[in-house]
Scaffold this motif. Sequence first.
Motif, short mmCIF file in Angstrom:
data_model
loop_
_atom_site.label_atom_id
_atom_site.label_comp_id
_atom_site.label_asym_id
_atom_site.label_seq_id
_atom_site.Cartn_x
_atom_site.Cartn_y
_atom_site.Cartn_z
N LEU A 1 5.83 -7.93 18.24
CA LEU A 1 5.88 -8.00 16.89
C LEU A 1 6.18 -6.65 16.31
O LEU A 1 5.80 -5.51 16.75
N VAL A 2 7.08 -6.64 15.41
CA VAL A 2 7.85 -5.28 14.96
C VAL A 2 6.76 -4.89 13.89
O VAL A 2 6.73 -5.37 12.78
N VAL A 3 6.03 -4.03 14.50
CA VAL A 3 4.82 -3.41 13.42
C VAL A 3 5.48 -2.35 12.52
O VAL A 3 4.96 -2.17 11.22
N PRO B 1 1.82 -3.43 8.67
CA PRO B 1 1.40 -4.61 8.26
C PRO B 1 0.19 -4.99 8.93
O PRO B 1 -0.48 -6.13 8.97
N TYR B 2 -0.78 -3.92 8.66
CA TYR B 2 -2.13 -3.89 9.18
C TYR B 2 -2.90 -2.78 8.58
O TYR B 2 -2.08 -2.01 7.84
N SER C 1 0.52 0.26 3.22
CA SER C 1 0.17 -0.75 4.06
C SER C 1 -0.44 -1.90 3.24
O SER C 1 -0.50 -2.07 2.12
N VAL C 2 -0.73 -3.10 4.16
CA VAL C 2 -1.43 -4.33 3.60
C VAL C 2 -2.66 -3.99 2.73
O VAL C 2 -2.89 -4.83 2.00
N ALA C 3 -3.39 -3.07 3.10
CA ALA C 3 -4.65 -2.71 2.34
C ALA C 3 -4.41 -2.69 0.86
O ALA C 3 -5.27 -2.86 -0.09
N ARG C 4 -3.15 -2.22 0.47
CA ARG C 4 -2.96 -2.07 -0.85
C ARG C 4 -2.01 -2.85 -1.39
O ARG C 4 -1.51 -2.82 -2.52
N GLN D 1 -6.98 -7.69 2.01
CA GLN D 1 -7.92 -8.00 3.34
C GLN D 1 -6.87 -8.56 4.61
O GLN D 1 -7.44 -8.90 5.51
N GLY D 2 -5.41 -8.89 4.28
CA GLY D 2 -4.96 -9.60 5.27
C GLY D 2 -4.46 -8.48 6.50
O GLY D 2 -4.36 -7.50 6.22
#
Length: 619
Positions: free
Chosen positions: A202-204, A212-213, A221-224, A231-232
């Motif tokens: 996976l390309v993080v 993406p975490y 990040s995904v948190a925003r 929450q993803g």
Amino acid sequence: MVAFRCKNYNLGCIVVVASFIPVLAFGKSTPQKYLYQRCSALRTARGYSFPSDSISVLHGKNWTECCAACGDIAGCATWTWHENGCWLHKSPKDIPATACGDGSICVSGDNGVTPLPPTPSSPSPPVPAGKDALLLLPSMNHLQFHADNIGAIIHFNMQTMVPSCDRHCCKTWDPSVFNPEELDTDQWLEAISSFGGKYAILVVDHFSGFSPYPTAQHNYSVARSNWLNGQGDVVKDFVASCAKYDVRPGFYYSVHENWYANVSSFNTSDPALQGWFQDLALAQLAEIQDYFPVENVSQVWFDAGIKQSNETFLGQMNEWIDNFTQTSNATCHSCENMPSASAVHWMGNENANMGYPAWYSNTATCTHSSGIDPTRAPIVNGSSAATRWCAPHCDAVLREHIWFWKKDPPPPKDAEALVRQYLSSVGRGCNMVMDLQPAPNGSLVPADVAAYHSWGMALDALFSTTTRVASIAGSPPAMTLQWAPDRSGAIPLSYGAVEVMENLSLGQTVQEFMIEYRLTATQAWRRLDLYDINGKVNTSFTVGRRRIQLFKVSPNVTVDRFRITILQHVNATKVQQETGQILPRPTGTLPCISEVSVYSWQSLSPTAVGFDPKVLLPI
């Protein structure tokens, strides 16, 4: 099995002739009657005239067919080949050495004539035996990497959401842009499994700097994001799907470019922020590794390597790589300057076109790479006399030539094109990694899923137990293997593929080989001309994990036996382990072919494969 040493014929090798038979019992080996020289470069200008007892002159054949013809025709004792002509002789002849251009040999016996080609002018000459001759051994991480054989890299990050930007935007976007409402990592892994993928990367982070975490290191990040109310977690879902489909997970992370941190070519635009970015990278690596199962990570991939000028940071990265790869059994891609890494290196193009011969031993920094252009002839990759095991990685894209999803993209490659890339990578001993590019909604588009499935269907049809007509297998260490037949009775042979595998736990040793078959009717042996996917004949250089070559026999024949001959192999008196420890080489361990399979495609229908397999043949 017949084994003999080439003593005085300028071959400089141990020749192992091993028979594998598609019948219920092994035949008795034939005693040698005569030993003759073959003259593939015979020149009448050298003063040699052909003997008066010639029984025929055949034009339009090659030297292999000439030698086989002598085995088929009653009364033929010896033969000579001169340019485009074949001369068969009634009695043994001592061909003058001055007439020969190579010094190769032919062995004649009750079962016909077996050609043994001269020592090839291989780009990788044998390692001479001596006190300094070393044979490298791979790490357990490398062995697992080679066994994985084929996998995928998944490009899914902020560039997916902003398809107009891929590698050169050098900017950030509002995190709310990242909103994969139909994320389906199970679909990704099902697609990878459909073509036999054993690992997924996976390309993080690929340049964008977006995580993406839910990283604790910054707010980009995904948190925003709006996805699942912040929450993803793509990484968490990906690792769970890998476990579900029994695919080894890995990740890709860039310290080369980071648009969020204003990093270009490994350095921040403001030198005062360089230390902050390096701390950020180490902290994020610690976060990411906690997602992955201990002892089952396939690879960590650092795009373009780790080439910061700060020696302290390089030392910290090497320590992290050492700890992570030793506990996880992972290899490290683009870690050539990291001495603790079980290194894997990019082989030079994004077309899965591996150069050959392909040696896994390389320089200390893994720099002996082919970098081939598909329009040019491939050149040597690695060296048989090198200092570090550095396995090559062959990458390819489904759509030319994009890694991240694009709006209105070119069509995906069809099954034939993907099989060709499989043969030019896996078929040349390289581990192949295929791109996946989910759309902004988080799912693969139907056309991509269909393409992966059709590719897998073609591979299953071409290399199945149904099409495999003869195979051999042995347990290491093995200079002499006992090979069992696949099925009884004679085998019709027309066209297909031969797959040869080497036991890499004993090192990579095979430099060149050939395959022969025995005609059922006459019991004459003939060489099976093996073609690379690029059309070159008898390029049987190096084996490694897997060497797949094509063949076509015309006219069709019926055979009852095959055999493999190792024409050249690496000679060494000592082995060097991944740790650097040097030990005496165990006796009787070179060379070691672990498996050979012959696949016949003449009964395959285009429907079963997805295309007519004959189109793969370059002849």
